[in-house]
Scaffold this motif. Structure first.
Motif, PDB file in Angstrom:
ATOM      1  N   GLY A 127       0.804  -1.208   0.000  1.00 51.56           N
ATOM      2  CA  GLY A 127       0.000   0.000   0.000  1.00 51.56           C
ATOM      3  C   GLY A 127       0.841   1.264   0.000  1.00 51.56           C
ATOM      4  O   GLY A 127       1.956   1.281   0.525  1.00 51.56           O
ATOM      5  N   VAL A 128       0.304   2.336  -0.574  1.00 52.36           N
ATOM      6  CA  VAL A 128       1.070   3.580  -0.636  1.00 52.36           C
ATOM      7  C   VAL A 128       1.286   4.167   0.751  1.00 52.36           C
ATOM      8  O   VAL A 128       2.199   4.952   0.965  1.00 52.36           O
ATOM      9  N   ARG A 129       0.462   3.811   1.708  1.00 53.13           N
ATOM     10  CA  ARG A 129       0.612   4.298   3.081  1.00 53.13           C
ATOM     11  C   ARG A 129       1.322   3.297   3.988  1.00 53.13           C
ATOM     12  O   ARG A 129       1.423   3.518   5.198  1.00 53.13           O
ATOM     13  N   GLY A 130       1.759   2.177   3.423  1.00 53.07           N
ATOM     14  CA  GLY A 130       2.482   1.191   4.222  1.00 53.07           C
ATOM     15  C   GLY A 130       1.610   0.376   5.146  1.00 53.07           C
ATOM     16  O   GLY A 130       2.101  -0.300   6.050  1.00 53.07           O
ATOM     17  N   ASP A 131       0.284   0.397   4.907  1.00 52.78           N
ATOM     18  CA  ASP A 131      -0.654  -0.273   5.804  1.00 52.78           C
ATOM     19  C   ASP A 131      -0.999  -1.696   5.384  1.00 52.78           C
ATOM     20  O   ASP A 131      -1.873  -2.331   5.964  1.00 52.78           O
ATOM     21  N   GLY A 132      -0.312  -2.211   4.354  1.00 54.79           N
ATOM     22  CA  GLY A 132      -0.587  -3.569   3.903  1.00 54.79           C
ATOM     23  C   GLY A 132      -1.850  -3.708   3.084  1.00 54.79           C
ATOM     24  O   GLY A 132      -2.311  -4.822   2.849  1.00 54.79           O
ATOM     25  N   LEU A 133      -2.407  -2.596   2.627  1.00 46.26           N
ATOM     26  CA  LEU A 133      -3.686  -2.619   1.905  1.00 46.26           C
ATOM     27  C   LEU A 133      -3.503  -2.227   0.443  1.00 46.26           C
ATOM     28  O   LEU A 133      -4.331  -1.496  -0.124  1.00 46.26           O
TER      29      LEU A 133
END
Length: 376
Positions: free
Chosen positions: A276-282
């Motif tokens: 994920g672009v936010r590093g949240d694994g999504l």
């Protein structure tokens, strides 16, 4: 590493068991059960892909005399000696025989396949990697009779260009030029779809641990350990087991220094589809992956993943997950760059930042590192 240096690593560390010619015909074999691997057989060529061999050297093989070399050899030495063995001792598999061609288009297709496709579709195009057990649906077996019957060149071009919905196959239109897409499709058709049919192998043992660790056989792998790039679903509760305190100020080994900006570009184009672009694994591919990609924002990630841990996980990958060993594609400096970005933006962000600083839109400077689309 040069061939001469790789040969020296083999001579000093491997020859005593595997022999001068890689056939295992040494005195040591009489005292070992099972005996050392004979790399010269057709069976070895069919069974041992490069990824599995690297993992076996790194981690050793449970129940054999093959010890783990990760604390004795560098990754460059391990990859070098594996390539030395494959080049000098192992007979060419059918797909590799086809690679002996000097056709520049197929050579380009091979390069693109290895950088972008092999992690899911395997060395032999039959999807026989550990992704078979963690991706649903599993990767396409290009060697199967069904694939040869239904996959026209036109359909394959469309699949690579636009991706395939409800699968982990992502679109490559923004990463590869039309010529590059055509080259990799032609490579797949020439090398995998004209050769012998290769049966689906389920999950390949990449760890060398057999049933230990859950990486062999047909079952699903156990979730990997906490220090790595994968294995924690977003929102997953923190492990109840005590975790040794990690020095979060530790730097990279030697004189390596990561570059945040360069790492950001690499991350956006190679890692964000899963993490994920936010590093949240999504990331968009995460819904098709088991175990889920690492959530870098979770408290456990932020207390265990220092720079050395990130560098190690990115470099050698994570057996039993879709996290590949990026040391095959990225240099040590590039791995340090992306590790630095992940550390600064997700793991240990500036307390003044309310949320990760990574932009949601890829700008013109964020062209893919290894497979940049050609300018018109």
């Amino acid at each position: 590493m040069s061939p001469a240096e790789a040969a020296k690593v083999y001579e000093e560390n491997c020859r005593v068991c595997h022999g001068d010619g890689g056939d295992g015909q040494t005195r040591a074999r009489f005292g070992l059960n099972p005996q050392p691997r004979d790399f010269t057989t057709a069976g070895a060529a069919a069974e041992l892909n490069r990824e599995r061999m690297i993992s076996s050297v790194v981690q050793g093989r449970e129940g054999t005399a093959m010890v783990a070399w990760k604390d004795r050899l560098s990754m460059a030495q391990i990859e070098g000696v594996v390539d030395y063995i494959r080049t000098n001792f192992m007979p060419l598999a059918p797909a590799e025989e086809a690679l002996a061609t000097t056709d520049p288009r197929l050579q380009l297709g091979r390069q693109i396949y290895e950088q972008n496709c092999r992690v899911c579709h395997g060395d032999r195009g039959n999807g026989a990697t550990w992704t078979n057990s963690v991706l649903n649906p599993p990767p396409r077996n290009f060697t199967s009779p069904q694939a040869r019957r239904i996959l026209t060149r036109k359909r394959m071009l469309a699949s690579v260009t636009f991706g395939r919905k409800q699968t982990a196959m992502m679109p490559f239109a923004t990463r590869l030029s039309d010529d590059e897409i055509g080259a990799v499709v032609d490579y797949i058709r020439e090398v995998f779809m004209k050769g012998p049919v290769v049966a689906d192998a389920g999950m390949t043992d990449l760890s060398g641990q057999g049933a230990m660790g859950g990486h062999a056989g047909g079952g699903h792998p156990r979730a990997p350990s906490s220090i790595g790039a994968h294995g924690m679903a977003p929102g997953m509760a923190q492990s109840q087991e005590p975790v040794a305190e990690v020095d979060m100020s530790a730097g990279f080994a030697g004189e390596l220094k990561g570059d945040f900006a360069r790492g950001r570009r690499i991350y956006l184009n190679n890692c964000s589809t899963c993490h994920g672009v936010r590093g949240d694994g999504l990331g968009p591919r995460s819904s098709f992956i088991q175990p889920k990609p690492r959530n870098f924002l979770h408290v456990e990630s932020r207390t265990t993943l220092n720079r050395p841990a990130l560098f190690r996980a990115i470099g050698i990958g994570k057996p039993g997950t879709v996290m590949p060993a990026w040391s095959k594609v990225l240099s040590a400096q590039q791995i340090a760059d992306v590790a630095e970005f992940v550390f600064q933006d997700f793991i240990h962000p500036n307390p003044d930042d309310i949320e990760p600083r990574v932009d949601l839109d890829m700008d013109a400077d964020a062209a893919p590192m290894a497979d940049k689309k050609k300018a018109p």
